[in-house]
Write a protein that holds these residues in place. Structure first.
Motif, PDB file in Angstrom:
ATOM      1  N   ARG A   1       3.555 -37.978  65.719  1.00 44.21           N
ATOM      2  CA  ARG A   1       3.960 -37.203  64.542  1.00 44.21           C
ATOM      3  C   ARG A   1       3.009 -37.358  63.641  1.00 44.21           C
ATOM      4  O   ARG A   1       2.721 -38.427  62.909  1.00 44.21           O
ATOM      5  CB  ARG A   1       5.145 -38.307  64.152  1.00 44.21           C
TER       6      ARG A   1
ATOM      7  N   ARG B   1      15.535 -38.354  68.522  1.00 41.40           N
ATOM      8  CA  ARG B   1      14.652 -39.236  67.731  1.00 41.40           C
ATOM      9  C   ARG B   1      14.109 -40.392  68.567  1.00 41.40           C
ATOM     10  O   ARG B   1      12.848 -40.668  68.508  1.00 41.40           O
ATOM     11  CB  ARG B   1      14.669 -39.627  66.326  1.00 41.40           C
TER      12      ARG B   1
ATOM     13  N   ARG C   1       3.312 -32.248  66.222  1.00 37.37           N
ATOM     14  CA  ARG C   1       2.992 -32.616  67.424  1.00 37.37           C
ATOM     15  C   ARG C   1       1.448 -32.406  67.655  1.00 37.37           C
ATOM     16  O   ARG C   1       0.985 -33.187  68.662  1.00 37.37           O
ATOM     17  CB  ARG C   1       3.752 -31.832  68.766  1.00 37.37           C
TER      18      ARG C   1
ATOM     19  N   ALA D   1       8.464 -32.781  63.049  1.00 41.70           N
ATOM     20  CA  ALA D   1       7.524 -33.719  63.690  1.00 41.70           C
ATOM     21  C   ALA D   1       6.164 -32.608  64.220  1.00 41.70           C
ATOM     22  O   ALA D   1       6.339 -31.936  64.922  1.00 41.70           O
ATOM     23  CB  ALA D   1       8.007 -34.378  64.768  1.00 41.70           C
TER      24      ALA D   1
END
Length: 278
Positions: A248, A240, A155, A153
């Motif tokens: 994301r 998650r 950020r 992910a």
């Protein structure tokens, strides 16, 4: 520099893989290694030779059983590194991928093969760890292609900060803190700076006074470090869930400075640059 080729290291020199070859999973294995083995390997080959505050070290073994790569998961300099990028309030649930190094003999796409299996070893050894934070430095052309391949992910970008450099090498803030306070590892920190070219402390000179003198004499130089791209690997369903309200973002392209539209995080990065064109 932007390139589709993977950067490798040998004897602290950057090299590049051949685009024509990809890794044969049957020829490589991944397993836990001792910290002294990982430290020696990094010191010999990585351009950041100091060893971080490691929790788990993982090795990539080549066709003849020789060590061909190392990944080191470590405690961050501050807990905010974990809490800012994972969503966990308990920093013990996260760790930082502090070193990632593959030798030049490892074929293209070796990073994604290795890191995915290193995560499995990390979870086996530290089941409480559910997320991994890592960074890429756009100034060095490292934008996170490996992390994109592993569905990390994205950020955003960390805040710019001032670091101290010695002969072109950034000195870890944690190392400097250990030296100033005299805590465990301070002697090793002094040795590290001496290896980089600093004079040893004078007789009866306190560690804090020594560091101040190095700055006055311009041995340690202040340097503005632009923001780094921050990534998080959520290794469990719970991770998650905890990170669902965090950004994301689309994977970045090389930028000379962090893009103004990307989120800026206050979580200070550990002094980590994996040395790959990720």
């Amino acid at each position: 520099m932007e390139t589709s080729r993977s950067q490798r290291w040998r004897e602290r020199r950057a090299l590049w893989t051949d685009d024509e070859t990809v890794i044969d999973p049957r020829a490589y294995s991944v397993d836990l290694i001792a910290h002294d083995v990982a430290s020696t390997f990094i010191s010999a080959h990585h351009y950041l030779p100091n060893y971080p505050a490691a929790q788990v070290a993982v090795g990539l073994f080549g066709p003849r059983g020789t060590l061909a790569g190392v990944a080191v998961f470590a405690r961050p300099a501050v807990d905010a590194v974990i809490t800012a990028h994972t969503g966990f309030t308990d920093p013990a649930k996260g760790t930082v991928l502090a070193r990632l190094l593959l030798l030049d003999g490892v074929p293209q796409n070796g990073e994604s093969f290795f890191v995915a299996r290193a995560f499995d070893v990390l979870r086996r050894e530290r089941p409480a760890v559910e997320a991994v934070v890592s960074y890429s430095d756009p100034q060095a052309g490292h934008i996170g292609r490996v992390y994109a391949a592993l569905s990390g992910a994205h950020r955003g970008v960390t805040k710019p900060r001032i670091v101290l450099r010695l002969n072109g090498t950034t000195v870890s803030g944690r190392t400097l803190s250990k030296i100033r306070t005299g805590e465990r590892g301070a002697a090793g920190g002094v040795d590290q700076l001496v290896r980089l070219g600093a004079p040893r402390p004078r007789p009866h000179e306190t560690p804090a006074a020594w560091l101040a003198r190095l700055q006055r004499e311009r041995v340690l130089l202040r340097h503005r470090q632009d923001g780094l791209y921050a990534y998080c690997f959520e290794l469990t369903r719970n991770a998650r869930r905890e990170g669902r309200d965090l950004p994301r973002l689309p994977y970045p392209k090389v930028l000379p400075r962090p893009h103004p539209m990307l989120p800026i995080f206050s979580g200070a990065p550990a002094e980590i640059d994996k040395g790959i064109a990720a």
